[in-house]
Design a protein around this motif. Structure first.
Motif, PDB file in Angstrom:
ATOM      1  N   SER A 277     -62.420 -35.309   1.842  1.00 13.25           N
ATOM      2  CA  SER A 277     -61.532 -34.076   1.454  1.00 13.25           C
ATOM      3  C   SER A 277     -62.326 -32.531   1.576  1.00 13.25           C
ATOM      4  CB  SER A 277     -61.300 -34.405   0.073  1.00 13.25           C
ATOM      5  OG  SER A 277     -62.436 -34.131  -0.771  1.00 13.25           O
ATOM      6  N   GLY A 278     -61.070 -31.961   1.628  1.00 15.57           N
ATOM      7  CA  GLY A 278     -61.343 -30.294   1.864  1.00 15.57           C
ATOM      8  C   GLY A 278     -60.890 -29.659   0.744  1.00 15.57           C
ATOM      9  N   ARG A 279     -61.807 -28.737   0.152  1.00 10.86           N
ATOM     10  CA  ARG A 279     -61.398 -27.906  -0.928  1.00 10.86           C
ATOM     11  C   ARG A 279     -61.893 -26.558  -0.878  1.00 10.86           C
ATOM     12  NH1 ARG A 279     -58.368 -31.838  -1.542  1.00 10.86           N
ATOM     13  NH2 ARG A 279     -57.611 -32.901  -3.121  1.00 10.86           N
ATOM     14  N   ALA A 280     -61.142 -25.471  -1.157  1.00  9.23           N
ATOM     15  CA  ALA A 280     -61.613 -24.228  -1.189  1.00  9.23           C
ATOM     16  C   ALA A 280     -62.536 -23.760   0.007  1.00  9.23           C
ATOM     17  CB  ALA A 280     -62.503 -23.937  -2.539  1.00  9.23           C
ATOM     18  N   GLY A 281     -61.873 -24.149   1.161  1.00  9.39           N
ATOM     19  CA  GLY A 281     -62.642 -23.764   2.370  1.00  9.39           C
ATOM     20  C   GLY A 281     -63.921 -24.525   2.733  1.00  9.39           C
ATOM     21  N   ARG A 282     -64.168 -25.674   2.030  1.00  6.12           N
ATOM     22  CA  ARG A 282     -65.432 -26.368   2.115  1.00  6.12           C
ATOM     23  C   ARG A 282     -65.077 -28.081   2.426  1.00  6.12           C
ATOM     24  NH1 ARG A 282     -69.782 -23.551   0.605  1.00  6.12           N
ATOM     25  NH2 ARG A 282     -71.065 -25.283   0.219  1.00  6.12           N
ATOM     26  N   LEU A 283     -65.968 -28.826   2.886  1.00  5.59           N
ATOM     27  CA  LEU A 283     -65.887 -30.089   3.303  1.00  5.59           C
ATOM     28  C   LEU A 283     -66.599 -30.594   1.794  1.00  5.59           C
ATOM     29  CD1 LEU A 283     -65.457 -32.707   4.679  1.00  5.59           C
ATOM     30  CD2 LEU A 283     -67.827 -32.452   5.608  1.00  5.59           C
ATOM     31  N   ARG A 284     -65.887 -31.786   1.415  1.00  4.11           N
ATOM     32  CA  ARG A 284     -66.231 -32.138   0.020  1.00  4.11           C
ATOM     33  C   ARG A 284     -66.530 -33.838   0.176  1.00  4.11           C
ATOM     34  NH1 ARG A 284     -62.448 -32.355  -5.402  1.00  4.11           N
ATOM     35  NH2 ARG A 284     -61.095 -33.579  -3.856  1.00  4.11           N
ATOM     36  N   ILE A 285     -67.502 -33.998  -0.148  1.00  2.00           N
ATOM     37  CA  ILE A 285     -67.915 -35.598   0.033  1.00  2.00           C
ATOM     38  C   ILE A 285     -68.640 -35.962  -1.182  1.00  2.00           C
ATOM     39  CG2 ILE A 285     -69.690 -36.975   0.975  1.00  2.00           C
ATOM     40  CD1 ILE A 285     -68.038 -36.021   3.267  1.00  2.00           C
ATOM     41  N   ALA A 286     -68.077 -37.040  -1.779  1.00  2.00           N
ATOM     42  CA  ALA A 286     -68.300 -37.637  -2.881  1.00  2.00           C
ATOM     43  C   ALA A 286     -68.921 -39.162  -2.801  1.00  2.00           C
ATOM     44  CB  ALA A 286     -66.932 -37.808  -3.803  1.00  2.00           C
ATOM     45  N   PHE A 287     -69.963 -39.353  -3.640  1.00  4.63           N
ATOM     46  CA  PHE A 287     -70.728 -40.812  -3.523  1.00  4.63           C
ATOM     47  C   PHE A 287     -70.392 -41.580  -4.962  1.00  4.63           C
ATOM     48  CE2 PHE A 287     -73.085 -38.302  -0.315  1.00  4.63           C
ATOM     49  CZ  PHE A 287     -72.803 -39.087   0.842  1.00  4.63           C
ATOM     50  N   HIS A 288     -70.243 -42.800  -4.860  1.00  7.42           N
ATOM     51  CA  HIS A 288     -69.963 -43.662  -5.995  1.00  7.42           C
ATOM     52  C   HIS A 288     -70.638 -44.939  -5.651  1.00  7.42           C
ATOM     53  CE1 HIS A 288     -68.738 -44.049 -10.013  1.00  7.42           C
ATOM     54  NE2 HIS A 288     -67.530 -44.500  -9.860  1.00  7.42           N
ATOM     55  N   HIS A 289     -70.100 -45.939  -6.640  1.00 14.66           N
ATOM     56  CA  HIS A 289     -70.636 -47.030  -6.422  1.00 14.66           C
ATOM     57  C   HIS A 289     -70.773 -47.890  -5.280  1.00 14.66           C
ATOM     58  CE1 HIS A 289     -70.409 -47.375 -10.958  1.00 14.66           C
ATOM     59  NE2 HIS A 289     -69.336 -47.170 -11.136  1.00 14.66           N
ATOM     60  N   TRP A 290     -69.696 -47.763  -4.592  1.00 16.96           N
ATOM     61  CA  TRP A 290     -69.506 -48.604  -3.293  1.00 16.96           C
ATOM     62  C   TRP A 290     -70.152 -48.094  -2.279  1.00 16.96           C
ATOM     63  CZ3 TRP A 290     -65.445 -46.716  -6.340  1.00 16.96           C
ATOM     64  CH2 TRP A 290     -65.056 -45.426  -5.993  1.00 16.96           C
ATOM     65  N   ASN A 291     -70.746 -46.807  -2.195  1.00 15.00           N
ATOM     66  CA  ASN A 291     -71.278 -46.123  -1.126  1.00 15.00           C
ATOM     67  C   ASN A 291     -72.868 -46.448  -1.055  1.00 15.00           C
ATOM     68  OD1 ASN A 291     -69.106 -43.630  -2.145  1.00 15.00           O
ATOM     69  ND2 ASN A 291     -69.250 -44.427  -0.250  1.00 15.00           N
ATOM     70  N   ASP A 292     -73.333 -46.488   0.321  1.00 12.69           N
ATOM     71  CA  ASP A 292     -74.664 -46.732   0.396  1.00 12.69           C
ATOM     72  C   ASP A 292     -75.306 -45.768   1.794  1.00 12.69           C
ATOM     73  OD1 ASP A 292     -73.777 -47.964   2.776  1.00 12.69           O
ATOM     74  OD2 ASP A 292     -73.973 -49.919   2.092  1.00 12.69           O
ATOM     75  N   GLU A 293     -76.552 -45.977   2.108  1.00 15.05           N
ATOM     76  CA  GLU A 293     -77.189 -45.172   3.252  1.00 15.05           C
ATOM     77  C   GLU A 293     -76.402 -45.303   4.589  1.00 15.05           C
ATOM     78  OE1 GLU A 293     -81.307 -44.820   3.570  1.00 15.05           O
ATOM     79  OE2 GLU A 293     -81.674 -45.290   1.433  1.00 15.05           O
ATOM     80  N   ASP A 294     -75.596 -46.411   4.704  1.00 17.96           N
ATOM     81  CA  ASP A 294     -74.929 -46.383   5.882  1.00 17.96           C
ATOM     82  C   ASP A 294     -73.717 -45.365   5.764  1.00 17.96           C
ATOM     83  OD1 ASP A 294     -76.401 -48.353   6.927  1.00 17.96           O
ATOM     84  OD2 ASP A 294     -74.943 -50.253   6.202  1.00 17.96           O
ATOM     85  N   ASP A 295     -73.372 -44.996   4.567  1.00 22.60           N
ATOM     86  CA  ASP A 295     -72.261 -43.939   4.436  1.00 22.60           C
ATOM     87  C   ASP A 295     -72.746 -42.435   4.922  1.00 22.60           C
ATOM     88  OD1 ASP A 295     -69.935 -45.399   3.826  1.00 22.60           O
ATOM     89  OD2 ASP A 295     -70.890 -45.614   2.061  1.00 22.60           O
ATOM     90  N   VAL A 296     -74.134 -42.368   4.436  1.00 24.86           N
ATOM     91  CA  VAL A 296     -74.956 -41.256   4.748  1.00 24.86           C
ATOM     92  C   VAL A 296     -74.906 -41.011   6.082  1.00 24.86           C
ATOM     93  CG1 VAL A 296     -77.017 -39.882   4.548  1.00 24.86           C
ATOM     94  CG2 VAL A 296     -76.152 -41.189   2.491  1.00 24.86           C
ATOM     95  N   SER A 297     -75.477 -42.249   6.877  1.00 25.71           N
ATOM     96  CA  SER A 297     -75.673 -41.822   8.282  1.00 25.71           C
ATOM     97  C   SER A 297     -74.279 -41.620   9.044  1.00 25.71           C
ATOM     98  CB  SER A 297     -76.518 -43.388   8.851  1.00 25.71           C
ATOM     99  OG  SER A 297     -77.568 -43.565   8.074  1.00 25.71           O
ATOM    100  N   ALA A 298     -73.216 -42.347   8.798  1.00 22.02           N
ATOM    101  CA  ALA A 298     -71.891 -42.068   9.208  1.00 22.02           C
ATOM    102  C   ALA A 298     -71.436 -40.701   9.245  1.00 22.02           C
ATOM    103  CB  ALA A 298     -70.905 -43.163   8.533  1.00 22.02           C
ATOM    104  N   VAL A 299     -71.904 -40.184   8.069  1.00 23.47           N
ATOM    105  CA  VAL A 299     -71.341 -38.566   7.952  1.00 23.47           C
ATOM    106  C   VAL A 299     -72.214 -37.709   8.675  1.00 23.47           C
ATOM    107  CG1 VAL A 299     -71.224 -36.639   6.311  1.00 23.47           C
ATOM    108  CG2 VAL A 299     -70.392 -38.961   5.445  1.00 23.47           C
TER     109      VAL A 299
END
Length: 362
Positions: A326-348
């Motif tokens: 998501s984008g808020r206040a002129g910034r890219l916003r990334i949130a991590f929760h239960h279902w995320n893992d290091e593959d998501d970090v690599s994808a970003v």
């Protein structure tokens, strides 16, 4: 992670959580029961009481101090209505509108809303302050506020405190006990269907606030409170209940059962650990480290991290890669929760390769 459907690439718990498998099953079962004319208000009422108790356990207060509803802004409006004429309300710059607009709407009777830098919130509380309002975790930035100095400053001048836990409960260890009022919508980090919200009230707040939105569900016995003009309000926080959005509650209770079964400190470590890895990989300073104790848990870091993205280039790159952010206040916003893992970090990181705004210093 096994409690959720595949959430790979979903980095937007701060916008809306994903349902647990239990929530999906409960919602489908309720829909089937409704189609067979097997649901009833009493059945939903039992779910509301279970949900109230589960949320109370999650935030460390008695169930008698928890009111239920469907929107945090409505709950904040109850507090706004109770303010005396010409009262001063102190809020942080850029906080979410649901905890700001209800107080701005009281300007016709002299209520003044003073917006101050978040890191000056406690220092800005003065002898004229009647209420301090802020979010435990800022929606736009993910910044976590140490509540202790704010609560202490409010108590010194006799001001009430209202803390929005919507971006905290379910990921950050939190306690509602230090605050006069908290409001929480459960559809984000608690992963409930939209339409289930909670309000906690201290004994002082219970005595000072009026249930101006009272309906049949605010009665001591809701089933004998359907018709006027006589009505006996509940003695505890249930006097602030509003009639529940029935179909949201089966899934919400399943989500809350899951939330209370987890160690919130482990949940926070998981989320902030992934956020730190992303910042490291992008060459950006870790966000929320070294800022003091977090809301009620002593934790550091942020589960939401943001990066400069004034023209939306980074968000478009992430979206084009099949990720949800998501984008808020002129910034890219990334949130991590239960279902995320290091593959998501690599994808970003891969999606943002060569995107200058998101790889520069936050």
């Amino acid at each position: 992670m096994d409690s959720f459907p595949d959430g790979r690439g979903y980095l937007a718990a701060c916008t809306a959580g994903l349902p647990t498998l239990g929530t999906i099953a409960a919602q489908r079962a309720d829909l089937d029961a409704w189609s067979r004319a097997e649901t009833s208000p009493a059945g939903y009422g039992a779910l509301v009481e279970e949900g109230r108790a589960l949320f109370a356990s999650l935030v460390g207060v008695p169930a008698a101090q928890v009111a239920t509803g469907s929107q945090t802004s409505v709950m904040a409006a109850v507090v706004a209505d109770a303010l005396p004429d010409d009262a001063e309300v102190v809020v942080p710059d850029g906080d979410f509108s649901s905890v700001v607009f209800p107080f701005l709407a009281q300007a016709h009777r002299g209520v003044r809303v003073r917006s101050v830098p978040l890191d000056r919130l406690a220092a800005s509380v003065g002898p004229d302050t009647a209420l301090v309002v802020w979010s435990a975790v800022q929606s736009a930035s993910g910044v976590v506020t140490d509540p202790d100095p704010v609560v202490a400053a409010a108590r010194r001048v006799g001001a009430l405190t209202l803390c929005d836990l919507t971006q905290a409960a379910g990921v950050l260890p939190v306690s509602a006990a230090p605050f006069d009022v908290t409001v929480t919508h459960a559809y984000k980090w608690l992963c409930a269907p939209r339409g289930v919200a909670f309000m906690t009230l201290s004994d002082d707040a219970l005595g000072r606030l009026r249930p101006v939105q009272a309906g049949w569900y605010a009665g001591e016995d809701v089933w004998s409170s359907c018709y006027g003009p006589a009505m006996r309000l509940a003695d505890d926080a249930r006097r602030f209940d509003v009639s529940p959005a029935w179909q949201a509650w089966p899934g919400a209770v399943a989500a809350l059962r899951h939330a209370v079964s987890l160690d919130p400190r482990s949940t926070w470590r998981h989320a902030t650990g992934l956020a730190d890895r992303l910042c490291d990989a992008l060459g950006s300073p870790r966000q929320g480290r070294g800022v003091g104790a977090a809301a009620g848990g002593g934790a550091e870091g942020q589960a939401i991290v943001t990066f400069p993205d004034a023209d939306g280039t980074a968000l478009r790159a992430v979206t084009a890669a099949g990720l949800t952010a998501s984008g808020r206040a002129g910034r890219l916003r990334i949130a991590f929760h239960h279902w995320n893992d290091e593959d998501d970090v690599s994808a970003v990181v891969a999606a943002l390769a060569g995107v200058e705004p998101a790889t520069s210093q936050a």
